[in-house]
Design an enzyme around this catalytic site. Structure first.
Site, PDB file in Angstrom:
ATOM      1  N   CYS A  59      36.885  30.779   5.146  1.00 32.21           N
ATOM      2  CA  CYS A  59      35.548  31.272   5.454  1.00 32.21           C
ATOM      3  C   CYS A  59      34.668  30.062   5.751  1.00 32.21           C
ATOM      4  O   CYS A  59      35.147  28.929   5.756  1.00 32.21           O
ATOM      5  CB  CYS A  59      34.974  32.157   4.350  1.00 32.21           C
ATOM      6  SG  CYS A  59      34.600  31.332   2.804  1.00 32.21           S
ATOM      7  N   CYS A  76      34.234  32.770   9.937  1.00 28.65           N
ATOM      8  CA  CYS A  76      34.109  31.388  10.422  1.00 28.65           C
ATOM      9  C   CYS A  76      34.146  31.312  11.942  1.00 28.65           C
ATOM     10  O   CYS A  76      33.954  30.251  12.514  1.00 28.65           O
ATOM     11  CB  CYS A  76      35.159  30.474   9.794  1.00 28.65           C
ATOM     12  SG  CYS A  76      36.859  30.936  10.087  1.00 28.65           S
ATOM     13  N   CYS A 122      37.261  28.115  13.389  1.00 31.99           N
ATOM     14  CA  CYS A 122      38.608  28.096  12.817  1.00 31.99           C
ATOM     15  C   CYS A 122      39.581  27.586  13.876  1.00 31.99           C
ATOM     16  O   CYS A 122      39.584  28.089  14.998  1.00 31.99           O
ATOM     17  CB  CYS A 122      39.031  29.493  12.378  1.00 31.99           C
ATOM     18  SG  CYS A 122      38.167  30.083  10.931  1.00 31.99           S
TER      19      CYS A 122
END
Length: 135
Positions: A8, A82, A86
């Site tokens: 996250c 995210c 990511c």
């Protein structure tokens, strides 16, 4: 054995709860790890409290920065809020769990998020155990 990475934004709530609940329920059958794209200074106090109620102590956890090696280590990457930060590695399996960020939320809402994560990790473990049994 599968390796699951929970990611996250701040690694201070959702990914910490997910990794802890997953690892606890997996009982060594699978490995979990968590990280964040912009780690916070510490795990949110409301998350620590909600997890303590579930019998898991996160008070000594320190949010950590997501590194490419984490994604390379994982068989499955579970992302939570995210977005594009990511890293994507072709050939890896990705899941996106849309979960409310628990930061600053009332404890009742954090408990609801924790319980939803527990449901999702149980379903994921069932899937991973079934896949391991078919190998």
């Amino acid at each position: 054995m599968s390796r699951v990475l929970f990611v996250c934004l701040h690694n201070a709530g959702r990914s910490q709860m997910s990794e802890a609940l997953f690892s606890s329920a997996a009982e060594g059958r699978h490995e979990g790890r968590s990280a964040g794209t912009e780690p916070a200074q510490g795990v949110h106090p409301e998350v620590i409290e909600a997890m303590r109620e579930a019998g898991i102590d996160l008070s000594d956890r320190i949010p950590r920065l997501l590194e490419r090696s984490d994604v390379e280590w994982a068989d499955l990457v579970v992302t939570m809020g995210c977005g594009d930060s990511c890293p994507y590695i072709p050939g890896k399996r990705y899941l996106d769990w849309e979960l409310e960020d628990p930061a600053g939320r009332p404890l009742e809402e954090v408990r609801a998020t924790r319980d939803e994560i527990e449901r999702r990790t149980a379903a994921l473990l069932s899937e991973l155990d079934s896949a391991a049994g078919s190998d």
